[in-house]
Design a protein around this motif. Structure first.
Motif, mmCIF file in Angstrom:
data_model
loop_
_atom_site.group_PDB
_atom_site.id
_atom_site.type_symbol
_atom_site.label_atom_id
_atom_site.label_comp_id
_atom_site.label_asym_id
_atom_site.label_seq_id
_atom_site.Cartn_x
_atom_site.Cartn_y
_atom_site.Cartn_z
ATOM 1 N N SER A 144 -9.526 -5.321 3.188
ATOM 2 C CA SER A 144 -8.763 -4.161 2.717
ATOM 3 C C SER A 144 -9.180 -3.927 1.268
ATOM 4 C CB SER A 144 -7.277 -4.457 2.795
ATOM 5 O OG SER A 144 -6.941 -5.449 1.846
ATOM 6 N N GLY A 145 -8.895 -2.713 0.748
ATOM 7 C CA GLY A 145 -9.319 -2.376 -0.613
ATOM 8 C C GLY A 145 -8.846 -3.396 -1.640
ATOM 9 N N GLY A 146 -7.534 -3.732 -1.566
ATOM 10 C CA GLY A 146 -6.951 -4.670 -2.538
ATOM 11 C C GLY A 146 -7.625 -6.026 -2.485
ATOM 12 N N GLY A 204 0.824 -1.204 0.000
ATOM 13 C CA GLY A 204 0.000 0.000 0.000
ATOM 14 C C GLY A 204 0.860 1.258 0.000
ATOM 15 N N GLY A 205 2.093 1.129 0.465
ATOM 16 C CA GLY A 205 2.948 2.305 0.567
ATOM 17 C C GLY A 205 4.140 2.253 -0.375
ATOM 18 N N HIS A 206 4.416 1.072 -0.946
ATOM 19 C CA HIS A 206 5.644 0.933 -1.727
ATOM 20 C C HIS A 206 5.454 0.138 -2.992
ATOM 21 C CE1 HIS A 206 7.573 2.395 1.870
ATOM 22 N NE2 HIS A 206 6.852 1.498 2.526
ATOM 23 N N CYS A 221 3.665 -11.595 3.952
ATOM 24 C CA CYS A 221 3.741 -10.599 2.878
ATOM 25 C C CYS A 221 3.338 -9.230 3.427
ATOM 26 C CB CYS A 221 2.760 -10.956 1.764
ATOM 27 S SG CYS A 221 3.446 -12.051 0.533
ATOM 28 N N THR A 222 2.318 -9.226 4.288
ATOM 29 C CA THR A 222 1.866 -7.956 4.860
ATOM 30 C C THR A 222 2.779 -7.605 6.042
ATOM 31 O OG1 THR A 222 0.321 -9.207 6.169
ATOM 32 C CG2 THR A 222 -0.546 -8.226 4.183
ATOM 33 N N ASP A 223 2.618 -6.391 6.563
ATOM 34 C CA ASP A 223 3.508 -5.942 7.636
ATOM 35 C C ASP A 223 3.372 -6.840 8.861
ATOM 36 O OD1 ASP A 223 4.171 -4.016 5.921
ATOM 37 O OD2 ASP A 223 3.205 -2.358 6.983
HETATM 38 O O1 KG4 Z 1 2.358 -4.553 3.083
HETATM 39 P P1 KG4 Z 1 1.088 -3.993 3.612
HETATM 40 O O2 KG4 Z 1 0.399 -4.740 4.711
HETATM 41 O O3 KG4 Z 1 1.281 -2.553 4.135
HETATM 42 C C1 KG4 Z 1 2.045 -1.596 3.488
HETATM 43 O O4 KG4 Z 1 3.264 -1.532 3.759
HETATM 44 O O5 KG4 Z 1 1.432 -0.915 2.659
HETATM 45 O O6 KG4 Z 1 0.102 -3.850 2.357
HETATM 46 C C2 KG4 Z 1 -1.207 -3.371 2.460
HETATM 47 C C3 KG4 Z 1 -1.745 -3.163 1.071
HETATM 48 C C4 KG4 Z 1 -3.076 -2.496 1.068
HETATM 49 O O7 KG4 Z 1 -3.058 -1.455 0.139
HETATM 50 C C5 KG4 Z 1 -4.036 -3.579 0.622
HETATM 51 O O8 KG4 Z 1 -5.119 -3.085 -0.126
HETATM 52 C C6 KG4 Z 1 -3.160 -4.432 -0.241
HETATM 53 O O9 KG4 Z 1 -1.903 -4.420 0.414
HETATM 54 N N1 KG4 Z 1 -3.674 -5.794 -0.334
HETATM 55 C C7 KG4 Z 1 -4.007 -6.386 -1.478
HETATM 56 C C8 KG4 Z 1 -4.495 -7.666 -1.140
HETATM 57 N N2 KG4 Z 1 -4.421 -7.807 0.212
HETATM 58 C C9 KG4 Z 1 -3.899 -6.645 0.682
HETATM 59 N N3 KG4 Z 1 -3.952 -5.957 -2.743
HETATM 60 C C10 KG4 Z 1 -4.370 -6.799 -3.710
HETATM 61 N N4 KG4 Z 1 -4.852 -8.030 -3.464
HETATM 62 C C11 KG4 Z 1 -4.923 -8.510 -2.210
HETATM 63 N N5 KG4 Z 1 -5.402 -9.725 -1.985
#
Ligand code: KG4
Ligand code: ZN
Length: 581
Positions: free
Chosen positions: A387-389, A339-341, A523-525
């Motif tokens: 989440s949006g994604g 979401g940020g990078h 994969c997420t934070d």
């Molecule tokens: O890595 P992360 O937890 O936080 C950041 O460092 O940004 O990523 C969060 C981002 C959010 O924008 C969310 O919408 C996206 O990852 N996300 C996805 C999915 N799950 C989370 N985007 C697409 N498909 C997904 N299944």
């Protein structure tokens, strides 16, 4: 004179020697000792094997001396030199020829068994229907190896070693039936006796703390990648309601939760803070207010516990997470999409990165979040907590990606940079137009929402895949990646999107690369990646601070050396791939 006249007294040693129970106990005892040694995590089979014998022989040595008063002398000294082999044993001589053999053979076999997999193959051969020829051929392998060193060694192994070797191999196989306890299990077992072997036993233990964005996370990880304890507090739900991250709100939530989360990670790990080798915390890049909470909390803890501090680059941690799970050697290519990078980098070492390309505006996760918000997916019964994604991915399954034709961004720029703002604006316009056509207000869900989700996901996947394809070709052209065994690691929140992964799989198949993605929760934070980055840095001896004076957080901080201009100048043409997903 009594020469040659037998007397009626039974030799007590002979009685012991004739006792079957004694031999059985003896064999079981040695076998058990071997299995116990094998169950110690750091001990390989040859080590356990050799130690069994050394302990056994030392035991016998002391036992004979203590019980029978045997002098510490060899059979060629004193009275023993006049006795036969069995008489020597009976008399209690310390170094009989069999004792010498049994002492030396495990050491010889240790050397012989160490060089390769032959010994292990032999164990399998022997235990799955052993035949004389199999064991002989196994023995020959060891003999050949030994012959290179000394012919005498070869003879010893070949002539006498085989029985010993085969029985030990079978014992090793038998020990395999018992599962080897993990370091952690042994650690907990020892702790139940109030013994705290953390530092010695688990070597390096790092507490990782992450607060760069909207997750308060902590974890304790050991040197081998075991996650001993983990805790996370996600702010996603709060931010979904406010329509995006509001930094002071995020800061407040971090403040309210950090103490509890760190405490929870530590207590589930059963590691006491004094056993930690270091504390690692994200200090860059991220939201200033969020980073500040994690840093000031960590500095207090570091000061209190007198531990080294390891400042962590959030993206470096994302990139290295894969090495906690897989044996991935440097160099490898990494695509970080969250979401940020959004960046593509070549990872040459723990803190040695070449930045090949990055987003010139927003990240794909941010764009997907904005589109989801514009589509009011929070009101959709199936997506309200996603989440949006994730909501876009979910809804896309019900839509037709060809219903709308969005052009992938930056088609003419032959570099590895990304852009998502243009696409977001195009989608915004389409949504406004569709709202008019359907006669609905902003904030209501369009009937074509699923088609829009499918099309935006497809276009995003194609854009990301194309830039990644070019990065692989660039690295291969410059010999920065292995031609035949290159690895692409994809991580970050957006990497959990299966459609995007499939698009990347098409690219890696076409370029003979291996695609690796950590599981979604890594994969997420999370705190695990920060603790693991701390372990990687501890092992490499990089960026470990014993004095934290002057340490600051940095909201903006590029990753590695930026060579994206050079990549653009190479202007590599990417062959068209059929994105049949
Ligand atoms: O890595 P992360 O937890 O936080 C950041 O460092 O940004 O990523 C969060 C981002 C959010 O924008 C969310 O919408 C996206 O990852 N996300 C996805 C999915 N799950 C989370 N985007 C697409 N498909 C997904 N299944
Ligand atoms: Zn992240």
């Amino acid at each position: 004179m009594n020469v040659g006249v037998a007397h009626s007294e039974v030799n007590p040693n002979t009685r012991v020697m004739n006792s079957r129970g004694m031999w059985l106990t003896y064999a079981l005892g040695v076998g058990l000792l071997h299995i116990v040694l094998l169950s110690i995590p750091f001990f390989s089979v040859p080590v356990a094997w050799t130690l069994t014998n050394v302990i056994h022989n030392l035991g016998m040595y002391v036992f004979l001396h203590a019980v029978k008063g045997t002098p510490f002398e060899t059979p060629d000294q004193g009275k023993a030199r006049l006795l036969t082999h069995w008489e020597q044993l009976d008399y209690g001589v310390q170094f009989t020829s069999s004792r010498k053999f049994f002492t030396i053979s495990p050491i010889i076999l240790f050397i012989a068994a160490s060089p390769g997999d032959e010994t292990r193959d032999c164990v399998d051969d022997i235990t799955s229907g052993a035949t004389r020829s199999v064991s002989a051929s196994c023995n020959n392998a060891a003999t050949d190896f030994a012959r290179e060193r000394t012919p005498l060694l070869a003879t010893v192994i070949h002539e006498e070693g085989i029985i010993y070797r085969v029985s030990m191999l079978i014992l090793n196989k038998a020990a395999g039936v018992f599962s080897k306890p993990s370091r952690r299990e042994i650690y907990e077992f020892l702790r139940s006796f109030n013994f705290r072997p953390g530092k010695v036993f688990l070597h390096k233990l790092v507490l990782g703390i992450e607060t760069s964005c909207d997750d308060t996370a902590a974890a304790v990880v050991d040197e081998t990648g075991n996650v001993l304890g983990e805790a996370i507090h996600s702010q996603t739900e709060v931010h979904l309601k406010t329509g995006g991250i509001v930094p002071p709100v995020a800061q407040q939530l971090h403040r309210e939760n950090i103490q509890r989360i760190v405490q929870e990670a530590l207590s589930t790990s059963k590691v006491s803070p004094s056993e930690l080798s270091a504390i690692a915390t994200t200090v860059k890049p991220g939201l200033a207010l969020s980073l500040g909470v994690g840093l000031s909390f960590s500095l207090q803890l570091v000061d209190q516990l007198k531990k080294p501090f390891i400042p962590i680059h959030h993206m470096e941690a994302h990139a290295l997470t894969i090495r906690l799970l897989n044996k991935v050697e440097f160099p490898f290519l990494v695509l970080l999409i969250s979401g940020g990078h959004c960046l593509l980098a070549l990872v040459r070492g723990v803190s040695d990165f070449l930045l090949l390309g990055k987003s010139l505006d927003i990240a794909p996760g941010d764009m997907l979040d904005k589109v989801a918000r514009r589509l009011s997916l929070i009101k959709h019964p199936e997506c309200s907590t996603m989440s949006g994604g994730k909501a876009i991915e979910h809804l896309a399954k019900q839509g037709n990606k060809l219903h709308f034709d969005f052009k992938p961004p930056m088609q003419r720029a032959k570099n590895c940079d990304f852009s998502f703002t243009g696409l977001q604006h195009v989608i915004d316009k389409i949504i406004t137009q569709k709202e008019k056509e359907e006669g609905i207000q902003k904030g209501q869900i369009l009937s074509s929402a699923a088609h829009i989700a499918a099309a935006v996901q497809h276009t995003t996947a194609c854009h990301i895949a194309k830039r990644t394809h070019r990065a692989i070709l660039f690295c291969k052209q410059r010999d920065l990646l292995s031609q035949s065994n290159a690895v692409l690691v994809v991580s970050g929140g957006v990497a959990s999107n299966l459609y995007i992964r499939k698009a990347l799989e098409i690219v890696t198949n076409a370029t003979q690369c291996t695609l690796l993605c950590p599981p979604p929760r890594l994969c997420t934070d999370n705190g695990i990646m920060i603790a693991w980055n701390g372990i990687e840095r501890l092992r490499a001896g990089l960026g470990i601070l014993h004095n934290t004076e002057g340490i600051r957080y940095e909201p903006k901080c590029p990753l590695g050396v930026d060579i994206s201009k050079e990549v653009g100048e190479a202007a590599i043409k990417v062959p068209r791939l059929k994105m049949k997903i």
